[in-house]
Design a protein around this motif. Sequence first.
Motif, PDB file in Angstrom:
ATOM      1  N   ILE A  14      58.475  48.787  27.170  1.00  0.00           N
ATOM      2  CA  ILE A  14      59.304  49.285  28.271  1.00  0.00           C
ATOM      3  C   ILE A  14      59.894  48.146  29.106  1.00  0.00           C
ATOM      4  O   ILE A  14      60.857  48.344  29.853  1.00  0.00           O
ATOM      5  N   LEU A  15      59.346  46.934  28.947  1.00  0.00           N
ATOM      6  CA  LEU A  15      59.822  45.785  29.719  1.00  0.00           C
ATOM      7  C   LEU A  15      60.906  44.984  29.004  1.00  0.00           C
ATOM      8  O   LEU A  15      61.514  44.105  29.610  1.00  0.00           O
ATOM      9  N   VAL A  30      58.133  37.541  30.569  1.00  0.00           N
ATOM     10  CA  VAL A  30      57.528  37.996  31.829  1.00  0.00           C
ATOM     11  C   VAL A  30      56.459  37.051  32.346  1.00  0.00           C
ATOM     12  O   VAL A  30      56.392  36.745  33.537  1.00  0.00           O
ATOM     13  N   GLY A  31      55.595  36.570  31.470  1.00  0.00           N
ATOM     14  CA  GLY A  31      54.546  35.685  31.952  1.00  0.00           C
ATOM     15  C   GLY A  31      53.175  36.082  31.451  1.00  0.00           C
ATOM     16  O   GLY A  31      52.999  36.403  30.285  1.00  0.00           O
ATOM     17  N   PHE A  32      52.202  36.073  32.340  1.00  0.00           N
ATOM     18  CA  PHE A  32      50.800  36.258  31.968  1.00  0.00           C
ATOM     19  C   PHE A  32      50.524  37.668  31.460  1.00  0.00           C
ATOM     20  O   PHE A  32      51.080  38.642  31.965  1.00  0.00           O
ATOM     21  N   PRO A  33      49.634  37.790  30.466  1.00  0.00           N
ATOM     22  CA  PRO A  33      49.325  39.106  29.888  1.00  0.00           C
ATOM     23  C   PRO A  33      48.888  40.133  30.921  1.00  0.00           C
ATOM     24  O   PRO A  33      49.295  41.288  30.857  1.00  0.00           O
ATOM     25  N   GLN A  34      48.059  39.728  31.883  1.00  0.00           N
ATOM     26  CA  GLN A  34      47.566  40.687  32.866  1.00  0.00           C
ATOM     27  C   GLN A  34      48.717  41.210  33.729  1.00  0.00           C
ATOM     28  O   GLN A  34      48.818  42.409  34.008  1.00  0.00           O
ATOM     29  N   GLU A  35      49.578  40.299  34.145  1.00  0.00           N
ATOM     30  CA  GLU A  35      50.747  40.693  34.937  1.00  0.00           C
ATOM     31  C   GLU A  35      51.690  41.545  34.098  1.00  0.00           C
ATOM     32  O   GLU A  35      52.264  42.536  34.574  1.00  0.00           O
ATOM     33  N   LEU A  36      51.838  41.177  32.839  1.00  0.00           N
ATOM     34  CA  LEU A  36      52.666  41.926  31.901  1.00  0.00           C
ATOM     35  C   LEU A  36      52.193  43.369  31.796  1.00  0.00           C
ATOM     36  O   LEU A  36      52.987  44.314  31.879  1.00  0.00           O
ATOM     37  N   ARG A  62      50.290  45.081  33.889  1.00  0.00           N
ATOM     38  CA  ARG A  62      50.437  45.803  35.153  1.00  0.00           C
ATOM     39  C   ARG A  62      51.879  46.254  35.365  1.00  0.00           C
ATOM     40  O   ARG A  62      52.140  47.392  35.773  1.00  0.00           O
ATOM     41  N   LEU A  63      52.814  45.358  35.070  1.00  0.00           N
ATOM     42  CA  LEU A  63      54.223  45.709  35.220  1.00  0.00           C
ATOM     43  C   LEU A  63      54.627  46.846  34.284  1.00  0.00           C
ATOM     44  O   LEU A  63      55.383  47.744  34.667  1.00  0.00           O
ATOM     45  N   ALA A  64      54.136  46.793  33.046  1.00  0.00           N
ATOM     46  CA  ALA A  64      54.491  47.822  32.064  1.00  0.00           C
ATOM     47  C   ALA A  64      53.964  49.190  32.488  1.00  0.00           C
ATOM     48  O   ALA A  64      54.683  50.201  32.395  1.00  0.00           O
ATOM     49  N   ILE A  65      52.716  49.249  32.943  1.00  0.00           N
ATOM     50  CA  ILE A  65      52.136  50.512  33.394  1.00  0.00           C
ATOM     51  C   ILE A  65      52.937  51.077  34.563  1.00  0.00           C
ATOM     52  O   ILE A  65      53.273  52.276  34.606  1.00  0.00           O
TER      53      ILE A  65
END
Length: 628
Positions: free
Chosen positions: A150-151, A227-233, A235-238
């Motif tokens: 979705i990103l 986008v960057g870091f997996p965790q941030e990725l 969170r943004l996708a959710i």
Amino acid sequence: MTDRLVVEGMERIIETLKQDQAPNGTWNYPFETGISTDSYMIILLRTLESHDENLIKQLTERILSKQQDNGAWKLFYDEGAGNLTATIDAYYALLYSGYYPKNDKRLQAAKRFILANGGLEKAHMFTKIMLAVTGQHKWPVFFPIPIEVILIPPTFPINFYSFSEYGRANMTPIMILANRKFHIKTKESPDMTDLFVSRDRNFYHTREEEQWRSFYKDVKSSIKKIVGFPQELHRLAINEAKQYMLNRIEPDGTFYGYFSSTFLMIFALLALGYPKNHPTITNAVNGLKSMRTELDGHPHIQYTTATVWNTSLISYALQEAGVSPKDPMIKQANDYLLRRQHVKYGDWVVHNPHAFPGGWGFADVNTIHPDVDDTTASLRSIASEVTLQPNVRGAWERGTLWVLSMQNDDGGWPAFEKNTDSKLIKLLPVEKAEYLLTDPSSADLTGRTLEFLGSSTNLVKTHPAISAGIDWLIQNQEKDGSWYGRWGICYIYGTWAAVTGLRSVRVRSNNSTIKKAVNWLESIQNPDGGWGESCRSDSNNEYVPLKASTLTHTAWALDALISVSEKPTRAIIKGIEFLVKNLDREDWTTDYPKGQGMAGNFYIHYHSYRYIFPLLTLAHYRNKFMEN
């Protein structure tokens, strides 16, 4: 004799439609889609611990009324022994309702059918997901479409908006649910483990999982670079997926007005921590309940409503039959349609950024996802108002320009969004991906759009949009002379739309494309003078005769032949005789589905079609052959 019967038949239909019109000018004939929505509604209410016992009990009674003697449920009359997925849906709902124990002989018969046909493992993807979120089926190790998709920016060759509007509506909540491996049980949840045939309770077999794991990792890796870091990725996708759903909730509380996407959205919101009594969930459930209709004394939860579609087609057919545009029936219908023209941008603008809103949607509460077919149908209906009511001209022009803007680059027309027919998307291991995730040009949409442009506008045949549409139809004709209709059953539907469309834009009757289509239609006419086609045509990818004639198929075939002929042919006369003699027919052919949404899994019985298309065809017969 035939001429008199034609007039009498038309008068009977017109009187029926007059009696059935609602006070607000609409026709609310049911949009019937089997028993799966009724089953899912029971499962949803039980999961949410919403004790609407009267509705649940009534829905179980409707489900049981459709069970076959062998314990199965069918999607259509000639399906064979039964449909496994529909039978699983029904069995689970009846069991979860609490009104029928496992030892009930009707449930035992259903269980035998399920086990004999492969068990829960062989259910359709949607049912497997429903079973997973309610704790009856394992989620796969991975889902083939990661939520991070979705990103991906729309400028990339494959991105979230490469999926069709319908695909995004359903896949967005599924991606949230699959990502969380969400499941929820209640104290009322039944035990379905005895319906597995093998020990493998995953969605996909190991070979398929291995095949797509690398794709999954590549997608996540590519997005990570953007986008960057997996965790941030993550969170943004959710959050993006959640907002995608919430931003597309219609005024009635449903997600895009579809039962399936709304059902899935409710579970996705639960997965995100929403309580069962959250207003968004409550409103969504009430929206689904508002789709209730009555059939044979039982409630049926419609997949959506067909109010705009019914009203536009009926109003146009009545006008073709001679009902004056000034008649209150037509005035009220057109006033309703004008109020339903879209003024907001929808997702269609992603692939069509230079167009302005102006389309119409299918359902009564549909404000953000118009479609080409409903728009041309509505424009046909209000065409007379353009000269009678000058203030309608703006609506007419906006609608017509929107239709023209929606033409695909290949020359055909899609339903909801242009240029969403990626070959790569079809390769995803998602069941029926070509129906769920793509919105290609189709013969029915292209033919009906050409028919509108030819009969209701002053565009010439050499206009680029028309000539491209003609070329698309010619290039996509089947070898036997037919066309496949994506949204109807099936080859008769597509051929009717293509032929009437080509004739409307002045393609000659002696053109080889038209002649091949006429020869095909005449070759499949039944001895009784009518036509009929099986729902199995779509799954088989070839015409399969129904071995019985239906009013709607006969009307489609006849209307195509009438558009081509200068005088009544033997085939036309026999067909008209069948039509007028069977207008009041009540048997399984009347209830047989004439629409489809997903080959082999989703069929539609439009209760309005038995009136619309016979009236339209009889009107065209009278106007062409009886008044000259």
